[in-house]
Design an enzyme around this catalytic site. Structure first.
Site, mmCIF file in Angstrom:
data_model
loop_
_atom_site.group_PDB
_atom_site.id
_atom_site.type_symbol
_atom_site.label_atom_id
_atom_site.label_comp_id
_atom_site.label_asym_id
_atom_site.label_seq_id
_atom_site.Cartn_x
_atom_site.Cartn_y
_atom_site.Cartn_z
ATOM 1 N N ASN A 160 0.806 -1.229 0.000
ATOM 2 C CA ASN A 160 0.000 0.000 0.000
ATOM 3 C C ASN A 160 0.833 1.270 0.000
ATOM 4 O OD1 ASN A 160 0.744 -0.647 2.652
ATOM 5 N ND2 ASN A 160 -0.990 0.454 3.504
ATOM 6 N N GLU A 259 3.666 -4.694 12.393
ATOM 7 C CA GLU A 259 2.712 -3.605 12.151
ATOM 8 C C GLU A 259 1.634 -4.192 11.249
ATOM 9 O OE1 GLU A 259 5.346 -0.516 10.662
ATOM 10 O OE2 GLU A 259 5.819 0.098 12.702
ATOM 11 N N CYS A 293 -3.191 1.499 6.429
ATOM 12 C CA CYS A 293 -3.558 0.771 7.644
ATOM 13 C C CYS A 293 -4.254 1.676 8.651
ATOM 14 C CB CYS A 293 -2.315 0.158 8.272
ATOM 15 S SG CYS A 293 -1.028 1.394 8.549
ATOM 16 N N GLU A 472 7.641 0.967 16.381
ATOM 17 C CA GLU A 472 8.805 1.517 15.696
ATOM 18 C C GLU A 472 8.626 3.026 15.667
ATOM 19 O OE1 GLU A 472 10.482 -0.569 12.330
ATOM 20 O OE2 GLU A 472 9.322 -2.372 12.777
HETATM 21 P P1 NAD Z 1 0.115 -9.405 3.298
HETATM 22 O O1 NAD Z 1 0.154 -9.844 4.701
HETATM 23 O O2 NAD Z 1 -0.630 -10.189 2.312
HETATM 24 O O3 NAD Z 1 1.604 -9.296 2.706
HETATM 25 C C1 NAD Z 1 2.610 -8.533 3.351
HETATM 26 C C2 NAD Z 1 3.962 -9.075 2.937
HETATM 27 O O4 NAD Z 1 4.132 -10.378 3.484
HETATM 28 C C3 NAD Z 1 4.143 -9.229 1.429
HETATM 29 O O5 NAD Z 1 5.455 -8.868 1.080
HETATM 30 C C4 NAD Z 1 3.908 -10.715 1.218
HETATM 31 O O6 NAD Z 1 4.527 -11.236 0.078
HETATM 32 C C5 NAD Z 1 4.533 -11.273 2.477
HETATM 33 N N1 NAD Z 1 4.075 -12.614 2.835
HETATM 34 C C6 NAD Z 1 2.876 -13.197 2.561
HETATM 35 N N2 NAD Z 1 2.840 -14.455 3.069
HETATM 36 C C7 NAD Z 1 4.042 -14.669 3.662
HETATM 37 C C8 NAD Z 1 4.626 -15.786 4.334
HETATM 38 N N3 NAD Z 1 3.962 -16.931 4.495
HETATM 39 N N4 NAD Z 1 5.882 -15.660 4.799
HETATM 40 C C9 NAD Z 1 6.568 -14.514 4.649
HETATM 41 N N5 NAD Z 1 6.069 -13.424 4.007
HETATM 42 C C10 NAD Z 1 4.827 -13.500 3.512
HETATM 43 O O7 NAD Z 1 -0.373 -7.886 3.346
HETATM 44 P P2 NAD Z 1 -0.733 -6.940 2.111
HETATM 45 O O8 NAD Z 1 -2.014 -7.385 1.532
HETATM 46 O O9 NAD Z 1 0.473 -6.830 1.247
HETATM 47 O O10 NAD Z 1 -0.912 -5.526 2.852
HETATM 48 C C11 NAD Z 1 -2.108 -5.059 3.368
HETATM 49 C C12 NAD Z 1 -2.148 -5.251 4.863
HETATM 50 O O11 NAD Z 1 -1.052 -4.578 5.475
HETATM 51 C C13 NAD Z 1 -3.389 -4.680 5.508
HETATM 52 O O12 NAD Z 1 -3.882 -5.578 6.461
HETATM 53 C C14 NAD Z 1 -2.871 -3.424 6.211
HETATM 54 O O13 NAD Z 1 -3.628 -3.001 7.318
HETATM 55 C C15 NAD Z 1 -1.510 -3.848 6.603
HETATM 56 N N6 NAD Z 1 -0.660 -2.683 6.850
HETATM 57 C C16 NAD Z 1 -0.317 -2.374 8.145
HETATM 58 C C17 NAD Z 1 0.459 -1.258 8.407
HETATM 59 C C18 NAD Z 1 0.854 -0.886 9.812
HETATM 60 O O14 NAD Z 1 1.795 -0.110 9.966
HETATM 61 N N7 NAD Z 1 0.202 -1.396 10.842
HETATM 62 C C19 NAD Z 1 0.889 -0.464 7.355
HETATM 63 C C20 NAD Z 1 0.514 -0.798 6.059
HETATM 64 C C21 NAD Z 1 -0.257 -1.930 5.822
#
Ligand code: NAD
Length: 491
Positions: A160, A259, A293, A472
């Site tokens: 995102n 996060e 997020c 962080e």
């Molecule tokens: P996601 O969890 O699908 O993917 C995040 C990352 O993890 C990607 O690089 C993905 O390839 C990797 N990943 C997926 N499965 C994995 C595994 N089994 N092992 C290791 N890595 C793996 O999330 P997304 O759809 O890319 O992002 C959206 C989400 O992120 C939303 O839930 C949003 O709220 C959250 N988000 C949180 C923050 C925060 O600071 N709290 C900030 C931005 C986004």
């Protein structure tokens, strides 16, 4: 892009971009605004991830021994070089995400520059804890903690805010003397690769920053997080993936920072400045097409101003301009992918089945041929849902919000806190005492009063409950990216 001349986005290991070999796997980078591929991405296999971790391990000793002043100068040069190539970074981010060019400029790339400069300042100025301990007979012992780098850090980030979130972790990690293996989202590989060029030019030694592209399970994400050479994992992404990664890392008892998702509330009191509140809510619900997020998906409004807030927000939602990300007048881009749109549409359907009233949006816009293949969705506002309904309980991560009335402050606080998540909240009121009181009562990591997503990078960032683990930002980043050794000297 044609099949004959793909633009490759390559892995970066030990100071070199790795040319894709003939037998290696690769995947398309899709422009979400059109649905068309704009580049081909080389997927890292397990041996390449192993090479990246080995390179990071080799670089760790020399980099962590480099004087803080030199390390922070590398970060400052990186910030200057991002500025020098600002438009290239913006173009790469827009191609991967479809977000409006104005947003990529003002938020994503600007924050990447700020991340490098701020963490250079913070690490350069950091002191260390020390305590003088009283001993019998007027004697003392001196305790001081030496902070050492955590080691080789795995950095896993979502799609995102790709460069913003990547640099939010990479800048403090490198400043503290760690080396990193970065796994960007498969949806948004571009800026992580560009950053490799910038860091190398800034003087970062080979092996200190490595990028491996790919997916999660059975791909680069899993290979990185299960690698025994990783000393810690910093992860931003969904709660489900975060929980999975935590289980993966648990047997080796490595530090983790998570996060995760949010289901953030805004609370609008009757004394709030209506125009200021509507402007703030419009940003907090619809920024980046709701894919932040911190975005608000639950808006609790005092009953006496409910109609005014609903009407004003509907008017503003309708004035958002969906269109080509390259048009400077565009305010709102597509969702990241067709799969994500499918998920968001599922919630639109569900809200309908639950009897929600759609104040605006609720469907898929028609934008014209060039953008027909994109994953567009209409900004949507609902009334008629309650906290018991799944669209009000689960993170949707789209340009949608439910408006729910309340009568008393206690009720508003209870409704806002009635969630499994705990990332952020915003409180809208002109009553100073109420602003502080309600903001503090929120069971979240970050509470805003009369604003939203206003960040000082020295302040802690993170969530509670399903929204994450640890913090962080500022000193919290220094704590995560270092391990203290306490030394006690009897004087
Ligand atoms: P996601 O969890 O699908 O993917 C995040 C990352 O993890 C990607 O690089 C993905 O390839 C990797 N990943 C997926 N499965 C994995 C595994 N089994 N092992 C290791 N890595 C793996 O999330 P997304 O759809 O890319 O992002 C959206 C989400 O992120 C939303 O839930 C949003 O709220 C959250 N988000 C949180 C923050 C925060 O600071 N709290 C900030 C931005 C986004």
């Amino acid at each position: 892009m044609t099949a004959q001349t793909p633009r490759w986005i390559r892995n970066f290991v030990d100071g070199h971009f790795i040319d894709p070999d003939d037998g290696g796997k690769s995947f398309d980078a899709i422009d979400p605004a059109t649905g068309l591929a704009h580049a081909r991405v080389h997927e890292a296999d397990a041996p390449l991830v192993d090479r990246a971790v080995t390179a990071a391990r080799k670089a760790l000793g020399p980099w962590s021994a480099t004087a803080v002043r030199e390390r922070t100068e590398v970060l400052r040069r990186a910030a200057d070089l991002i500025e020098a190539r600002f438009d290239e970074f913006v173009a790469a981010e827009v191609a991967d995400t479809g977000k409006p060019v104005a947003l990529a400029r003002d938020l994503d790339v600007a924050r990447a520059v700020a991340n490098f400069r701020t963490f250079a300042d913070i690490v350069a100025a950091a002191g260390q804890e020390s305590f003088l301990t009283d001993l019998p007979g007027g004697r003392h012992a001196l305790n001081y903690a030496v902070r050492k780098p955590l080691g080789v850090v795995a950095v896993i980030v979502p799609w995102n805010l790709p460069l913003l979130l990547l640099t939010w972790k990479v800048a403090p990690a490198l400043a503290c003397g760690n080396t990193v293996v970065v796994k960007p989202s498969e949806e948004t590989p571009g800026t992580a690769a560009l950053l490799a060029e910038v860091l190398a030019e800034a003087g970062l030694p080979a092996g200190a920053y490595n990028v491996v592209h790919g997916f999660g399970g059975g791909s680069a994400g899993e290979y990185v997080t299960t690698h025994p050479g990783i000393d810690g994992v910093t992860f931003t992404g969904s709660t489900a993936t975060g929980a999975h990664v935590m289980r993966t890392v648990a047997p080796r008892v490595r530090p983790v920072s998570f996060e995760l998702g949010g289901k953030n509330a805004a609370l609008v009191f009757p004394d709030a400045d209506l125009e200021e509140t509507l402007d703030g809510l419009t940003r907090s619900v619809f920024a980046n097409t709701g894919q932040v997020c911190l975005c608000t998906e639950r808006v609790y409004v005092h009953r006496s101003v409910f109609a005014d807030v609903a009407d004003g927000l509907v008017e503003r939602a309708r004035s958002l301009r969906l269109g080509s990300p390259l048009d400077p007048a565009t305010t709102t881009g597509p969702l990241i992918s067709q799969a994500h749109r499918q998920k968001v549409r599922g919630y639109l359907d569900l809200a309908g089945e639950l009897g929600a009233k759609v104040l605006t949006g609720g469907g898929t816009p028609a934008l014209g041929t060039e953008l027909d293949g994109g994953s567009w969705i209409e900004p949507t506002l609902w009334t008629g849902l309650t906290n018991a309904d799944r669209p009000v309980r689960e993170e949707i991560f789209g340009p949608v919000a439910a408006l729910i009335p309340f009568d008393t402050e206690d009720e508003a606080v209870a409704l806002a806190n009635d969630t499994d998540y705990g990332l952020a909240a915003s409180v809208w009121t002109r009553d100073l005492r109420r602003g502080h009181r309600v903001a503090q009562a929120m069971n979240v990591g970050m509470s805003w009063v009369n604003t939203w997503f206003l960040r000082d990078l020295r302040s802690p960032f993170g969530g509670v409950g399903l929204s994450g683990l640890g913090r962080e930002g500022g000193a919290s980043s220094l704590h995560f990216y270092t391990e203290p050794t306490n030394v006690c000297v009897q004087l």
